[in-house]
Design a protein around this motif. Structure first.
Motif, PDB file in Angstrom:
ATOM      1  N   ASN A   1     -92.541  14.934  52.042  1.00  0.00           N
ATOM      2  CA  ASN A   1     -93.998  14.774  52.097  1.00  0.00           C
ATOM      3  C   ASN A   1     -94.411  13.384  52.575  1.00  0.00           C
ATOM      4  N   ARG A   2     -93.558  12.396  52.336  1.00  0.00           N
ATOM      5  CA  ARG A   2     -93.869  11.034  52.793  1.00  0.00           C
ATOM      6  C   ARG A   2     -92.622  10.416  53.411  1.00  0.00           C
ATOM      7  N   PRO A   3     -92.135  11.012  54.496  1.00  0.00           N
ATOM      8  CA  PRO A   3     -90.867  10.544  55.094  1.00  0.00           C
ATOM      9  C   PRO A   3     -90.922   9.115  55.601  1.00  0.00           C
ATOM     10  N   ASP A   4     -92.146   8.615  55.855  1.00  0.00           N
ATOM     11  CA  ASP A   4     -92.270   7.250  56.371  1.00  0.00           C
ATOM     12  C   ASP A   4     -92.402   6.211  55.260  1.00  0.00           C
ATOM     13  N   SER A   5     -92.354   6.681  53.988  1.00  0.00           N
ATOM     14  CA  SER A   5     -92.498   5.723  52.877  1.00  0.00           C
ATOM     15  C   SER A   5     -91.269   4.830  52.809  1.00  0.00           C
ATOM     16  N   SER A   6     -91.466   3.623  52.310  1.00  0.00           N
ATOM     17  CA  SER A   6     -90.361   2.663  52.251  1.00  0.00           C
ATOM     18  C   SER A   6     -89.300   3.171  51.290  1.00  0.00           C
ATOM     19  N   SER A   7     -88.046   2.896  51.617  1.00  0.00           N
ATOM     20  CA  SER A   7     -86.948   3.364  50.757  1.00  0.00           C
ATOM     21  C   SER A   7     -86.934   2.559  49.456  1.00  0.00           C
ATOM     22  N   PHE A   8     -86.410   3.162  48.420  1.00  0.00           N
ATOM     23  CA  PHE A   8     -86.314   2.488  47.118  1.00  0.00           C
ATOM     24  C   PHE A   8     -85.120   3.066  46.377  1.00  0.00           C
ATOM     25  N   ASP A   9     -84.655   2.328  45.393  1.00  0.00           N
ATOM     26  CA  ASP A   9     -83.538   2.765  44.557  1.00  0.00           C
ATOM     27  C   ASP A   9     -84.099   3.116  43.186  1.00  0.00           C
ATOM     28  N   ILE A  10     -84.067   4.392  42.845  1.00  0.00           N
ATOM     29  CA  ILE A  10     -84.638   4.839  41.572  1.00  0.00           C
ATOM     30  C   ILE A  10     -83.865   4.265  40.387  1.00  0.00           C
ATOM     31  N   HIS A  11     -82.663   3.775  40.646  1.00  0.00           N
ATOM     32  CA  HIS A  11     -81.849   3.207  39.560  1.00  0.00           C
ATOM     33  C   HIS A  11     -82.042   1.689  39.412  1.00  0.00           C
ATOM     34  N   ASP A  12     -82.907   1.112  40.253  1.00  0.00           N
ATOM     35  CA  ASP A  12     -83.158  -0.325  40.163  1.00  0.00           C
ATOM     36  C   ASP A  12     -84.187  -0.608  39.063  1.00  0.00           C
ATOM     37  N   VAL A  13     -83.798  -0.297  37.829  1.00  0.00           N
ATOM     38  CA  VAL A  13     -84.737  -0.398  36.708  1.00  0.00           C
ATOM     39  C   VAL A  13     -85.078  -1.859  36.416  1.00  0.00           C
ATOM     40  N   LYS A  14     -84.166  -2.789  36.716  1.00  0.00           N
ATOM     41  CA  LYS A  14     -84.467  -4.216  36.491  1.00  0.00           C
ATOM     42  C   LYS A  14     -85.710  -4.631  37.266  1.00  0.00           C
ATOM     43  N   LYS A  15     -85.849  -4.120  38.471  1.00  0.00           N
ATOM     44  CA  LYS A  15     -87.019  -4.422  39.293  1.00  0.00           C
ATOM     45  C   LYS A  15     -88.264  -3.773  38.695  1.00  0.00           C
ATOM     46  N   PHE A  16     -88.120  -2.517  38.220  1.00  0.00           N
ATOM     47  CA  PHE A  16     -89.258  -1.800  37.643  1.00  0.00           C
ATOM     48  C   PHE A  16     -89.804  -2.521  36.408  1.00  0.00           C
ATOM     49  N   LYS A  17     -88.905  -3.101  35.628  1.00  0.00           N
ATOM     50  CA  LYS A  17     -89.315  -3.747  34.376  1.00  0.00           C
ATOM     51  C   LYS A  17     -90.281  -4.910  34.630  1.00  0.00           C
ATOM     52  N   LYS A  18     -90.171  -5.516  35.819  1.00  0.00           N
ATOM     53  CA  LYS A  18     -91.020  -6.680  36.129  1.00  0.00           C
ATOM     54  C   LYS A  18     -92.260  -6.289  36.930  1.00  0.00           C
ATOM     55  N   ASP A  19     -92.411  -5.029  37.257  1.00  0.00           N
ATOM     56  CA  ASP A  19     -93.508  -4.571  38.123  1.00  0.00           C
ATOM     57  C   ASP A  19     -94.813  -4.517  37.325  1.00  0.00           C
ATOM     58  N   PRO A  20     -95.819  -5.343  37.663  1.00  0.00           N
ATOM     59  CA  PRO A  20     -97.075  -5.368  36.900  1.00  0.00           C
ATOM     60  C   PRO A  20     -97.838  -4.044  36.974  1.00  0.00           C
TER      61      PRO A  20
END
Length: 1001
Positions: A505-524
């Motif tokens: 549905n959004r093939p042009d969306s930027s790639s991300f790692d769903i397992h990068d939880v360390k990054k998610f923890k800091k996301d405001p």
């Protein structure tokens, strides 16, 4: 002298427990007896475990029967004989075959044929290990039988099934339930004999006094039998001992895997990591748990290769070894996880690893485990007769009409108005309450053992198709069998499917790692969702109670969410410590004033409040001076499964005694004890909570950045805490346009195209699944449908089924009114017509003249209510009388401590009771703007008003703020009426004008 004893694990036949059987033996001076349940071995291990307490030598066997028809009894000479019996029984249980009249050639087991069976089958020859059983009742026939000459083959076979008349009555009820017949219609051949009782040993000997050789033969047989299982505290684990084949290779392998995991988990090194790793590995090796870790590592490694999502949790998540082996994703260094909760020198059982897989992937993982390892079985459990079920079953047995059974089972009756039969139902219900009804499967427990599983019990084959033990996890642990927990969870399927949906549905969306939880923890952005409790659809944090807690705690970070995940558990709230935790979190200085110094020193991060399971161990160890082994017994005992066990009671008394020796006043001792007792069985280990919080962050990330795709995945995987319509509503609030099912755009599940969501054909309650399959198959094969005629030419369907599709507007792409389409469909298909074969050539269609017809939006809404269970317009549009105001959640602040008049569409109700047993309700609703708000009905109000199903309610109540969480204490409420269904009512009498609003729901 008793070779044929039954417990209530002779399901729907026996009448008392294995402990009661042993007590009966002790009363009657019986020192050796054989447990022979009918085609079942559930009681065997506990029978052996408890027998020494009653001065009884236990012997195990099986009563092999086809229904109630006894074929023979197998009696194990030793453990090898028990294995033989279990192998034989399991084969017949798995294949559901009829048992043979003659036993196979057992090497280590005796066979006893009942006297009547020998006479009936005219059996003349017996093997060395085969005997003929004579009961007291048989003694009258023996002198006139040819069998009397087979002196060396006769043994006492006095069955034991009942203790007294009540047992026999219960037995007859169980048999009637089993055969699903009225008690008055129960065939006598389906019952046991009322004389199947245990008599004092001297009475039994007296009965057989004329045949001393029978007593001697029986004594000789019993004396050659023995069975042994180690139930001591220092018992060896019976799990698979080594993974590679030798302990040395196992040790080398776990060290190598940990070293390989270090750069992945700690790319920049890490203070104390190697020191903690050495400490853990040393203890894991010393306790013999290396293979346990390697087996779990094998399981998750295979899952990763298959692309399966999983979450490793449980106390094992407190381990750095588990983190390095990628069994869990929780960093124990970051959270300062208490290693001794996970393992210590005193602990005999391995740590818990609960590994969650998607409910789609779990069957494949279970299949893999059964193929990968040799001795594997699912862990069993027992489903017992509960009060309501007993009343229903006995109501049928006694012939009560359904409406009376309903009233009795729901407790809606006046005891003084009951007739004789209904009193009998309640009276006899007490006799079978709590008895096992049938064998089932533990939620996720799998055993992987060194010895064959049949060394411990027979197995049966439930519908899942995997061998399942006859015993449960409690006795399994007693004998040294520790389960691997392989669980199914919808949350992981939601994450996995979200990624697939985002991909197309959004093939042009930027790639991300769903397992990068360390990054998610800091996301405001993510942390703000938690702080504002905008968590609908997100794992473990979407319920009203969690939303309330997050707001009260002002949670905006990972560590706060970890604590909240455990605080929300029932026991913490029950003990009053949830409120105290919130107070200490929000009020500076309260902790120092209220917390016991020792408790604060033990748990500084949680303000001296017990929040996690390991807090029980810490408090028991440091506050009450129990050793870590005793502390772990205390923790396990709080689960309820072990609470009545003797070892738990000893530790409880020692806890109190030690605290008194230290000079603690009883008021403090019992306050601390009550905190432990009230919540320990419900609280999570900190690593377990952290695992949940990791998954919560993954789902929160998807909701924050890919909300529509995530909501579609939530809907496609069965939703969550709420009903389907509220996830549909949430998707709309997040910007989606919601469309009813369409034969060209919908799949069986929901489909998304940009910001348009098409509801799945699977939501149509009355549409047959095979019809939906045909539609999708034909569309895939030959493309979209261009008209109703094209659809009817290509899809085999009845007029009733196509009518459902037309009524839900699944052909709206044609631009033809659905009433006209229904006319067309009826002209094409006679009622009930189904084509036997697809048409070979396109049909030539006549142009019928159909009158112009119209459909209102209001009709569509009621059709959606009927076919989907919810409508796609705002439910407030359906009210007979328009709301008198537009008050909503946004207005609550200005009414704090004042009264508000507000309308809400019911989302969910929690019905509960106060400590005094009075009813009260907590309800969550959606306002006219589509925002959620909460209400509470305290007992005086709940006594006057109650919720009557889904719909719009009008409330008048006081707005209160508790720790900045706003709710309404209801004073008055009323359910608002919908307009009459316009499809059946005369529209000219209705003044309602439908605006077609797409607001709220």
């Amino acid at each position: 002298m008793y070779l044929n004893c039954h417990t209530y694990y002779s399901l729907r036949f026996g009448t008392f427990s294995e402990k009661e059987l042993l007590s009966l033996a002790q009363e009657n001076k019986v020192s050796r007896l054989v447990l022979t349940d009918i085609n079942n071995t559930s009681a065997a291990l506990n029978f052996v475990r408890k027998a020494p307490e009653f001065n009884v030598t236990p012997i195990l066997g099986v009563d092999f029967r086809n229904g109630v028809d006894q074929c023979f009894i197998g009696i194990a000479k030793n453990n090898e004989g028990y294995l033989e019996l279990n192998d034989f029984l399991s084969e017949y249980l798995h294949e559901e075959k009829k048992l043979p009249s003659n036993a196979p050639e057992f090497q280590n087991a005796y066979v006893v044929y009942p006297f009547e069976k020998v006479l009936l089958n005219e059996m003349l020859h017996f093997k060395e290990n085969e005997f003929i059983g004579i009961s007291i009742a048989d003694l009258r026939k023996l002198p006139f039988s040819r069998i009397k000459g087979l002196k060396n083959k006769l043994v006492v076979q006095q069955p034991v099934t009942f203790r007294h008349k009540n047992d026999f009555n219960a037995h007859r009820l169980l048999r009637a339930i089993d055969k699903n017949v009225l008690l008055s219609k129960l065939d006598k051949t389906e019952e046991g004999n009322e004389d199947e009782k245990m008599y004092p040993i001297q009475n039994l000997a007296a009965a057989f006094s004329e045949y001393p050789f029978i007593l001697e033969n029986t004594e000789r047989l019993l004396n050659t039998c023995s069975i042994y299982f180690d139930f001591s505290e220092k018992k060896e684990s019976q799990n698979l001992r080594t993974y590679t084949g030798t302990k040395e290779e196992d040790n080398l392998m776990i060290e190598r895997l940990c070293q390989e995991g270090l750069p992945y988990r700690y790319p920049d090194g890490g203070e104390g990591v190697l020191e903690r790793l050495d400490k853990e590995l040393g203890l894991i090796k010393k306790k013999g748990f290396v293979s346990y870790f390697l087996i779990n590592c094998d399981i998750v490694s295979y899952a990763r290769k298959q692309g399966f999502f999983y979450v490793g949790r449980g106390s094992g998540a407190n381990s750095i070894v588990a983190y390095l082996l990628r069994i869990t994703d929780v960093d124990p260094m970051e959270l300062d996880l208490y290693f001794e909760r996970f393992i210590n020198l005193y602990r005999t059982n391995p740590p818990d690893f609960d590994i969650d897989f998607s409910h789609w992937d779990r069957p494949a993982m279970t299949q893999y485990i059964f193929k990968r390892f040799k001795n594997v079985a699912l862990l069993g459990t027992y489903v017992t007769f509960k009060e309501r079920g007993v009343v229903r079953e006995l109501g049928k047995v006694f012939g009560l009409p359904k409406n009376e059974i309903d009233l009795l089972s729901e407790g809606k009756y006046d005891p003084s108005n009951l007739d004789e039969v209904t009193r009998l139902v309640l009276k006899y219900g007490r006799l079978i309450m709590g008895m096992p009804n049938y064998l089932s499967i533990h939620a996720g427990g799998i055993l992987i053992t060194e010895k064959p599983l049949h060394w411990f019990s027979a197995t049966h084959l439930p519908p899942k198709g995997f061998p399942t033990t006859h015993f449960d996890m409690v006795i399994a642990e007693d004998v040294g069998l520790y389960k691997f927990d392989i669980l199914g969870q919808r949350g992981l399927a939601k994450i996995k499917e979200s990624l697939e949906i985002i991909g197309y549905n959004r093939p042009d969306s930027s790639s991300f790692d769903i397992h990068d939880v360390k990054k998610f923890k800091k996301d405001p952005r993510i942390n703000n969702l938690i702080k504002t409790a905008q968590c609908m659809g997100c794992f473990y944090v979407e319920s009203p109670a969690m939303r309330m807690l997050l707001k009260k705690l002002e949670v905006d970070n990972y560590l706060g969410l970890v604590a909240a995940s455990s605080i929300i558990r029932p026991g913490v709230a029950k003990s009053g410590m949830m409120r105290e935790y919130i107070l200490r979190h929000r009020e500076k200085g309260r902790t120092e004033k209220k917390a016991h110094p020792v408790m604060l020193n033990i748990m500084p991060d949680t303000y001296g409040v017990m929040v996690y399971q390991e807090d029980v161990i810490k408090v028991a160890h440091y506050f009450a001076d129990l050793d870590l082994g005793e502390a772990d017994v205390l923790r396990r005992g709080m689960s309820g499964k072990f609470r009545s066990r003797e070892e738990f009671e000893k530790v409880r008394l020692k806890f109190i005694e030690n605290c008194r020796k230290k000079g603690e006043p009883d008021s403090i001792i019992f306050e601390v004890w009550e905190q432990i007792a009230s919540f320990a069985g419900y609280a999570f280990a900190k690593g377990h909570s952290a695992s949940y919080a990791v998954e919560s962050y993954q789902t929160l990330f998807l909701r924050a950045y890919y909300p529509l795709e995530y909501m579609v995945a939530v809907l496609n995987n069965g939703g969550g805490f709420y009903r389907t319509e509220f996830y549909v509503h949430e998707a709309r609030m997040l910007g989606a346009t919601i469309h009813p099912p369409c034969v060209n755009k919908s799949n069986n599940n929901n489909a998304i195209y940009g910001k348009s969501i098409y509801l799945g054909l699977g939501y149509l309650r009355e549409l047959e699944s095979r019809v939906a399959e045909r539609i999708l198959k034909e569309r895939m094969k030959a493309g979209k449908f261009v008209s109703l005629e094209d659809f009817l030419d290509r899809v085999l369907i009845s007029i009733e089924q196509v009518g459902i599709l037309i009524r839900i507007d699944a052909f709206r792409f044609t631009g033809v009114n659905k009433h006209q389409l229904l006319w067309k469909a009826h002209l094409f298909l006679n009622k009930g017509t189904k084509f036997e074969h697809p048409k070979l050539f396109p049909a030539v269609h006549q142009n019928f003249k159909i009158p112009q017809l119209h459909t209102s939006e209001l009709e569509n809404a009621f059709t959606q209510l009927e076919l989907l269970g919810f409508c796609l317009c705002s439910p407030f549009e359906l009210l007979e009388e328009a709301p008198k105001n537009k008050n909503g959640s946004k207005d609550l602040k200005q009414y704090i401590n004042g009264y508000i008049d507000i309308y809400g569409y019911l989302v969910t109700v929690k019905n509960t009771s106060t400590y005094t047993g009075k009813r009260m309700h907590f309800a969550t609703l959606v306002d006219q703007q589509g925002t959620v708000f909460d209400t509470v009905l305290f007992p005086p109000v709940a006594a006057k008003y109650s919720f009557r199903g889904r719909g719009v309610y009008r409330f008048y109540g006081k707005v209160v703020s508790e720790f900045d969480f706003l709710s309404i204490e209801v004073v008055k409420m009323k359910k608002e009426d919908y307009i009459p269904d316009p499809r059946y009512a005369d529209m000219r009498t209705s003044k309602k004008v439908f605006s077609g609003s797409k607001s709220p729901l």
